[in-house]
Design an enzyme around this catalytic site. Sequence first.
Site, PDB file in Angstrom:
ATOM      1  N   ASP A 265       1.296  -1.061   0.158  1.00 40.77           N
ATOM      2  CA  ASP A 265       0.043   0.028   0.123  1.00 40.77           C
ATOM      3  C   ASP A 265       0.408   1.314  -0.566  1.00 40.77           C
ATOM      4  OD1 ASP A 265      -1.592   2.471   0.646  1.00 40.77           O
ATOM      5  OD2 ASP A 265      -3.551   0.510   0.963  1.00 40.77           O
TER       6      ASP A 265
ATOM      7  N   SER B 282      -1.636   6.325   0.466  1.00 41.07           N
ATOM      8  CA  SER B 282      -2.046   7.600  -0.102  1.00 41.07           C
ATOM      9  C   SER B 282      -3.020   7.964   0.474  1.00 41.07           C
ATOM     10  CB  SER B 282      -1.953   7.661  -1.808  1.00 41.07           C
ATOM     11  OG  SER B 282      -3.120   6.375  -2.390  1.00 41.07           O
TER      12      SER B 282
ATOM     13  N   SER C 106     -17.181  -2.343  -9.288  1.00 40.52           N
ATOM     14  CA  SER C 106     -17.955  -1.766  -8.709  1.00 40.52           C
ATOM     15  C   SER C 106     -18.771  -1.717  -8.832  1.00 40.52           C
ATOM     16  CB  SER C 106     -17.594  -0.387  -8.278  1.00 40.52           C
ATOM     17  OG  SER C 106     -18.512   0.472  -8.349  1.00 40.52           O
TER      18      SER C 106
ATOM     19  N   THR D 186     -20.757   0.719  -9.467  1.00 44.83           N
ATOM     20  CA  THR D 186     -20.673   1.851 -10.776  1.00 44.83           C
ATOM     21  C   THR D 186     -20.653   1.568 -12.253  1.00 44.83           C
ATOM     22  OG1 THR D 186     -20.403   3.826 -11.106  1.00 44.83           O
ATOM     23  CG2 THR D 186     -18.504   2.451 -10.793  1.00 44.83           C
TER      24      THR D 186
ATOM     25  N   TYR E 108     -13.940   7.890 -12.546  1.00 49.79           N
ATOM     26  CA  TYR E 108     -14.370   6.568 -12.001  1.00 49.79           C
ATOM     27  C   TYR E 108     -14.455   5.391 -12.396  1.00 49.79           C
ATOM     28  CZ  TYR E 108     -14.705   3.600  -7.937  1.00 49.79           C
ATOM     29  OH  TYR E 108     -15.123   2.187  -7.024  1.00 49.79           O
TER      30      TYR E 108
ATOM     31  N   LYS F 211     -12.753   1.842 -14.010  1.00 59.02           N
ATOM     32  CA  LYS F 211     -13.635   0.240 -13.491  1.00 59.02           C
ATOM     33  C   LYS F 211     -13.699  -0.797 -14.874  1.00 59.02           C
ATOM     34  CE  LYS F 211     -12.770   0.396  -8.592  1.00 59.02           C
ATOM     35  NZ  LYS F 211     -11.869  -0.534  -8.294  1.00 59.02           N
TER      36      LYS F 211
ATOM     37  N   ASN G   8     -17.664  11.652   0.672  1.00 59.75           N
ATOM     38  CA  ASN G   8     -18.436  11.504  -0.176  1.00 59.75           C
ATOM     39  C   ASN G   8     -18.843  10.410  -0.058  1.00 59.75           C
ATOM     40  OD1 ASN G   8     -16.495  13.711  -1.846  1.00 59.75           O
ATOM     41  ND2 ASN G   8     -14.855  11.717  -1.689  1.00 59.75           N
TER      42      ASN G   8
ATOM     43  N   GLY H 260     -25.013  13.370 -11.284  1.00 59.62           N
ATOM     44  CA  GLY H 260     -24.366  11.739 -11.607  1.00 59.62           C
ATOM     45  C   GLY H 260     -25.282  10.970 -10.904  1.00 59.62           C
ATOM     46  N   ASP H 261     -25.745  11.303 -10.039  1.00 62.31           N
ATOM     47  CA  ASP H 261     -26.041  10.015  -8.975  1.00 62.31           C
ATOM     48  C   ASP H 261     -27.637   9.161  -9.910  1.00 62.31           C
ATOM     49  OD1 ASP H 261     -25.044  10.097  -7.211  1.00 62.31           O
ATOM     50  OD2 ASP H 261     -26.145  11.475  -5.705  1.00 62.31           O
TER      51      ASP H 261
HETATM   52  P1  NAD Z   1      -9.485   2.590   0.523  1.00 62.83           P
HETATM   53  O1  NAD Z   1      -9.271   4.524  -0.508  1.00 62.83           O
HETATM   54  O2  NAD Z   1      -9.645   2.568   1.830  1.00 62.83           O
HETATM   55  O3  NAD Z   1      -8.098   1.709   0.024  1.00 62.83           O
HETATM   56  C1  NAD Z   1      -7.469   1.577  -1.335  1.00 62.83           C
HETATM   57  C2  NAD Z   1      -6.130   1.852  -0.842  1.00 62.83           C
HETATM   58  O4  NAD Z   1      -5.158   1.219  -1.988  1.00 62.83           O
HETATM   59  C3  NAD Z   1      -5.995   2.846   0.055  1.00 62.83           C
HETATM   60  O5  NAD Z   1      -5.186   2.013   1.413  1.00 62.83           O
HETATM   61  C4  NAD Z   1      -4.813   3.191  -1.014  1.00 62.83           C
HETATM   62  O6  NAD Z   1      -3.464   3.671   0.329  1.00 62.83           O
HETATM   63  C5  NAD Z   1      -4.316   2.176  -1.691  1.00 62.83           C
HETATM   64  N1  NAD Z   1      -3.436   2.681  -2.552  1.00 62.83           N
HETATM   65  C6  NAD Z   1      -4.182   3.557  -3.931  1.00 62.83           C
HETATM   66  N2  NAD Z   1      -3.092   3.434  -5.055  1.00 62.83           N
HETATM   67  C7  NAD Z   1      -2.789   2.269  -5.160  1.00 62.83           C
HETATM   68  C8  NAD Z   1      -1.166   2.886  -5.859  1.00 62.83           C
HETATM   69  N3  NAD Z   1      -1.146   3.428  -6.589  1.00 62.83           N
HETATM   70  N4  NAD Z   1      -0.498   1.823  -5.049  1.00 62.83           N
HETATM   71  C9  NAD Z   1      -0.587   1.475  -3.548  1.00 62.83           C
HETATM   72  N5  NAD Z   1      -1.663   1.379  -2.572  1.00 62.83           N
HETATM   73  C10 NAD Z   1      -2.552   2.581  -3.549  1.00 62.83           C
HETATM   74  O7  NAD Z   1     -10.919   2.595  -0.829  1.00 62.83           O
HETATM   75  P2  NAD Z   1     -11.524   1.083  -0.341  1.00 62.83           P
HETATM   76  O8  NAD Z   1     -12.850   1.159  -0.237  1.00 62.83           O
HETATM   77  O9  NAD Z   1     -11.287   0.168   0.746  1.00 62.83           O
HETATM   78  O10 NAD Z   1     -11.754   0.003  -1.631  1.00 62.83           O
HETATM   79  C11 NAD Z   1     -10.970  -0.718  -1.662  1.00 62.83           C
HETATM   80  C12 NAD Z   1     -11.025  -0.520  -3.572  1.00 62.83           C
HETATM   81  O11 NAD Z   1     -12.843  -1.018  -3.231  1.00 62.83           O
HETATM   82  C13 NAD Z   1     -10.891   0.470  -4.582  1.00 62.83           C
HETATM   83  O12 NAD Z   1     -10.281  -0.292  -5.960  1.00 62.83           O
HETATM   84  C14 NAD Z   1     -12.544   1.173  -4.709  1.00 62.83           C
HETATM   85  O13 NAD Z   1     -12.419   1.113  -6.349  1.00 62.83           O
HETATM   86  C15 NAD Z   1     -13.358  -0.234  -4.635  1.00 62.83           C
HETATM   87  N6  NAD Z   1     -14.426   0.287  -4.293  1.00 62.83           N
HETATM   88  C16 NAD Z   1     -15.241   0.482  -3.494  1.00 62.83           C
HETATM   89  C17 NAD Z   1     -16.229   0.704  -2.943  1.00 62.83           C
HETATM   90  C18 NAD Z   1     -16.774   1.294  -1.814  1.00 62.83           C
HETATM   91  O14 NAD Z   1     -17.733   2.201  -1.723  1.00 62.83           O
HETATM   92  N7  NAD Z   1     -15.888   2.216  -0.795  1.00 62.83           N
HETATM   93  C19 NAD Z   1     -16.762   0.422  -3.854  1.00 62.83           C
HETATM   94  C20 NAD Z   1     -16.499   0.367  -5.087  1.00 62.83           C
HETATM   95  C21 NAD Z   1     -15.692  -0.332  -5.469  1.00 62.83           C
HETATM   96  N1  UDP Z   2     -26.344  11.479  -0.645  1.00 64.26           N
HETATM   97  C1  UDP Z   2     -26.356  12.419   0.872  1.00 64.26           C
HETATM   98  N2  UDP Z   2     -25.648  12.252   1.097  1.00 64.26           N
HETATM   99  C2  UDP Z   2     -24.628  12.386   1.142  1.00 64.26           C
HETATM  100  C3  UDP Z   2     -23.855  10.933  -0.241  1.00 64.26           C
HETATM  101  C4  UDP Z   2     -24.634  11.134  -0.125  1.00 64.26           C
HETATM  102  O1  UDP Z   2     -28.114  11.825  -0.124  1.00 64.26           O
HETATM  103  O2  UDP Z   2     -23.874  13.588   1.707  1.00 64.26           O
HETATM  104  C5  UDP Z   2     -26.829  10.051  -0.984  1.00 64.26           C
HETATM  105  C6  UDP Z   2     -26.822   9.850  -2.605  1.00 64.26           C
HETATM  106  O3  UDP Z   2     -27.381  11.036  -3.556  1.00 64.26           O
HETATM  107  C7  UDP Z   2     -27.438   8.547  -2.565  1.00 64.26           C
HETATM  108  C8  UDP Z   2     -27.160   7.836  -1.664  1.00 64.26           C
HETATM  109  O4  UDP Z   2     -27.251   8.480  -0.555  1.00 64.26           O
HETATM  110  O5  UDP Z   2     -28.829   8.234  -3.094  1.00 64.26           O
HETATM  111  C9  UDP Z   2     -25.257   6.910  -1.584  1.00 64.26           C
HETATM  112  O6  UDP Z   2     -24.442   7.037  -1.811  1.00 64.26           O
HETATM  113  P1  UDP Z   2     -22.842   7.109  -1.528  1.00 64.26           P
HETATM  114  O7  UDP Z   2     -22.258   8.685  -2.207  1.00 64.26           O
HETATM  115  O8  UDP Z   2     -22.939   6.422  -0.376  1.00 64.26           O
HETATM  116  O9  UDP Z   2     -22.434   6.109  -2.840  1.00 64.26           O
HETATM  117  P2  UDP Z   2     -22.611   6.425  -4.201  1.00 64.26           P
HETATM  118  O10 UDP Z   2     -23.756   7.258  -4.955  1.00 64.26           O
HETATM  119  O11 UDP Z   2     -21.396   5.910  -5.104  1.00 64.26           O
HETATM  120  O12 UDP Z   2     -23.866   4.454  -4.676  1.00 64.26           O
END
Ligand code: NAD
Ligand code: UDP
Length: 337
Positions: A31, A34, A124, A126, A148, A152, A197, A293-294
């Site tokens: 890791d 960052s 994701s 997404t 983003y 993915k 966020n 974008g939501d």
């Molecule tokens: P996070 O930011 O807590 O974890 C990501 C980790 O990767 C961090 O510890 C960061 O320091 C490290 N990192 C980033 N870029 C790097 C690099 N170039 N080299 C080495 N380390 C690096 O995020 P998370 O919520 O634990 O998410 C983990 C993964 O799951 C991510 O790929 C994210 O896109 C994906 N994801 C997260 C969510 C969510 O809502 N949390 C949803 C869908 C997918």
């Molecule tokens: N949301 C909200 N206020 C916030 C953050 C999120 O009302 O401060 C809402 C957002 O519009 C969505 C839901 O909560 O309907 C989940 O948002 P999040 O950003 O957690 O996840 P994602 O949009 O990526 O599914």
Amino acid sequence: MTILVTGGAGYIGSHTVVELLNEGHEVVILDNLSNASVTALSRVEQITQKSLTFYQGDVLNKAFLQKVFTDHPIHSVIHFAGLKAVGESVEQPLRYYENNVTGTLTLCEIMNEFNVKNLVFSSSATVYGDPASLPITEDFPTSATNPYGQSKLMVENILSDLYQADNTWNIARLRYFNPVGAHPSGLIGEDPNDIPNNLMPFISQVAVGKRDKLSVFGNDYNTHDGTGVRDYIHVVDLARGHLQALKKLNTNPGLVTYNLGTGQGYSVLEMIHAFELACQKPIPYQIASRRSGDIAACYAAPQKALTELNWQASHTLEDMVMSSWHWQSNNPNGYSD
Ligand code: NAD
Ligand code: UDP
């Protein structure tokens, strides 16, 4: 088995490492910190009473990756490392593509070089864009509306091409819905660097007094109460999904794709009210305009993961909000406490 976990100090990564260590795996974490704190890793060791190996470095750094693969008999890689803030990705698209796409390409090149061909990738929900109907099955069309999501989707396509070219790879593309909650110990959890966020960390910070009120982004959606509906999944359930995916990879399935969600959608207002019950105080909120974008609603059809991975979410909404509150109230400033 030795599992390399990129991004293992982060939110989902640290919870997954707990489950891996509890299952008896050797864990090597890479890791760049960052978006994470090394304290998360000492907490993981405290929870599991086991030790792990940590390298601070970047997945973009080939020589560094070569050293990690030389030093350890890595069997499989779980690749969490990535940047994940949608708004930031719109402002800094090059940084997001470099980190998320080039980072994964670099990792795959080195895996190839060392003949390590088992990969679990964090995708994701997404990638489904604005789905035409619900619940979402894995064969729905994919699209992206921001860099983003595009990163993915690009990686998903790259992994598919990689498998087509060399079917000795085993790759699981896991499409997470909305991870929330924290480990029941209250020792690890989500610790956003800046203003959160996502909904759940924002609510938690309001509850703990770090922020005055929540903005609810829109109450005029076509949902049962007008606010956005999402499939929130407890991070411990999500973490366990990765262990099931690793088991699947050991059966040489080739390229596989799974939704990791509960199948149940909750609205923003339902999440606020559930959290109020957990923390026993009101969460002040105001209705604000929709966030660009939501989408209105998003939830998974989770049957494929049940059938093929023998995995399903078991934590309730109450578990999600209670564990989030336990983490946030014990660590008001996250890992910097
Ligand atoms: P996070 O930011 O807590 O974890 C990501 C980790 O990767 C961090 O510890 C960061 O320091 C490290 N990192 C980033 N870029 C790097 C690099 N170039 N080299 C080495 N380390 C690096 O995020 P998370 O919520 O634990 O998410 C983990 C993964 O799951 C991510 O790929 C994210 O896109 C994906 N994801 C997260 C969510 C969510 O809502 N949390 C949803 C869908 C997918
Ligand atoms: N949301 C909200 N206020 C916030 C953050 C999120 O009302 O401060 C809402 C957002 O519009 C969505 C839901 O909560 O309907 C989940 O948002 P999040 O950003 O957690 O996840 P994602 O949009 O990526 O599914």
